[in-house]
Design a protein around this motif. Sequence first.
Motif, PDB file in Angstrom:
ATOM      1  N   PHE A  51      43.289 -52.162 -74.148  1.00  0.00           N
ATOM      2  CA  PHE A  51      44.461 -53.135 -74.879  1.00  0.00           C
ATOM      3  C   PHE A  51      45.596 -51.915 -74.128  1.00  0.00           C
ATOM      4  O   PHE A  51      46.371 -53.237 -74.079  1.00  0.00           O
ATOM      5  CB  PHE A  51      44.524 -53.186 -76.151  1.00  0.00           C
ATOM      6  N   CYS A  55      46.509 -54.905 -72.115  1.00  0.00           N
ATOM      7  CA  CYS A  55      47.280 -55.943 -72.116  1.00  0.00           C
ATOM      8  C   CYS A  55      48.273 -55.738 -72.946  1.00  0.00           C
ATOM      9  O   CYS A  55      49.137 -56.634 -73.290  1.00  0.00           O
ATOM     10  CB  CYS A  55      46.014 -56.011 -73.631  1.00  0.00           C
ATOM     11  N   ALA A 128      37.832 -55.354 -75.870  1.00  0.00           N
ATOM     12  CA  ALA A 128      39.445 -55.406 -76.646  1.00  0.00           C
ATOM     13  C   ALA A 128      39.639 -57.049 -77.673  1.00  0.00           C
ATOM     14  O   ALA A 128      40.296 -56.956 -78.332  1.00  0.00           O
ATOM     15  CB  ALA A 128      39.884 -56.041 -74.968  1.00  0.00           C
TER      16      ALA A 128
END
Length: 388
Positions: A51, A55, A128
Amino acid sequence: MRTLISNCSGRAIGTLQITALLSMGLTGLSSAVAAERWYTTEQIEQGRAVFQEHCASCHGGEAQGLVEDWQTADENGRYPPPPLNGSAHAWHHALPVLRRTIHKGNVELGGQMPGFVDKIGELDTDAAIAYFQSFWSDEVYATWLENSGPVKVAEEKVEEAAGGRDTAAVTARLAARLPRGARLGPPEQTPIGGVYQVKAGNAYVYLSGDGRYALIGDMLDLTTGENLTERRRAGDRLGLLKGFPDADKVVFMAQGEEKARLDIFTDTSCPYCRKLHAEVPQLRNAGVTVRYLPFPRGGTKGSGYADLKAVWCAADRAAAMDIAKGTAQGRLGDGDCDAAGAVDRGYLLGQQVGITGTPAILLPDGRLQAGYLPAKQLIELLGLARAR
Ligand code: HEC
């Protein structure tokens, strides 16, 4: 519930309890205990790294979102990256939808979320998801689970596995629906398409393939008249009984040629067991061997417990049984010996078999006669009644 007037009932265990358990699990998961999460703590840790790398720049390091007003589109109709920590919308999506979003992105659909299919594999994708779901409250998670969680995923799998043969998926779905303590057997297909038979505790339940609907009752084959559920239960009983050695039973052999055997769970303190015991000579004369298993219906605190142990410790158990049941005079010895362990094992076995009182008579085909029956009727049930 059926009232048993011809037996000595023990503590109530069985179907009713299971019914309660099921209805709780099938209706009120979100209001009941916090649901078990589908992922492990290792997955969360792995997902944290994924992540941060891929992200966080858009969704924030803790999936909290970086744009406050994530619900308002810009002049091009595009939405900012939303929080994924449970405060926004992500919990509306089933696991496969979340996976698809991450793999393919939303650009094709007019959004901005890029696809990651070339950057992160399946395991990292799941990790994730585990990471941002770890920020979800139990309430949000339970709502997700109920509406679109692994239950739905399993459904997809079943559809893929043509004909719904993927019983692992049914198990996964059920595990998600039912409370944690439920003892479930593996789901099996039934002659009714899309309906599975699952053993829950001692009872059988039937479930629709999506794990949503439960039927509690017996399945009959109307062409043969056979009760299929009962046939299964009979098989289960015989299987369980095999775990109790014949040498640990108190045996009254048939006189002359043995034509049938009865296995009877008994409690010396039960009046109906005594009544039946008084008719054992009649059974033996008809060629029936009676094999007693101990079932102290009050458990270790019941009045029969000590006497049963004394019977099992006796050098001549049959003679001791006669004394304990009042068909012979005498004194019972003490119940402190290794063989007395059979009494505890008999009690456990009885519970597994689903016995709630004594006498409980197991016929050779696994049928269970709960409660006393006169010897004459038992002989008829065994098909040994003399032809006229
Ligand atoms: C370049 C910015 C960007 C990156 C990087 C990014 N996303 Fe997104 N994500 C978005 C945007 C924008 C949306 C809102 C939907 C849309 O328009 O695509 C979104 C939506 C989502 C959604 C759907 C949320 C919902 O409520 O419907 C999920 C799930 C998601 N992202 C997960 C991830 C994960 C996991 C990663 C990292 C592997 C990631 N995103 C990386 C921009 C990004």
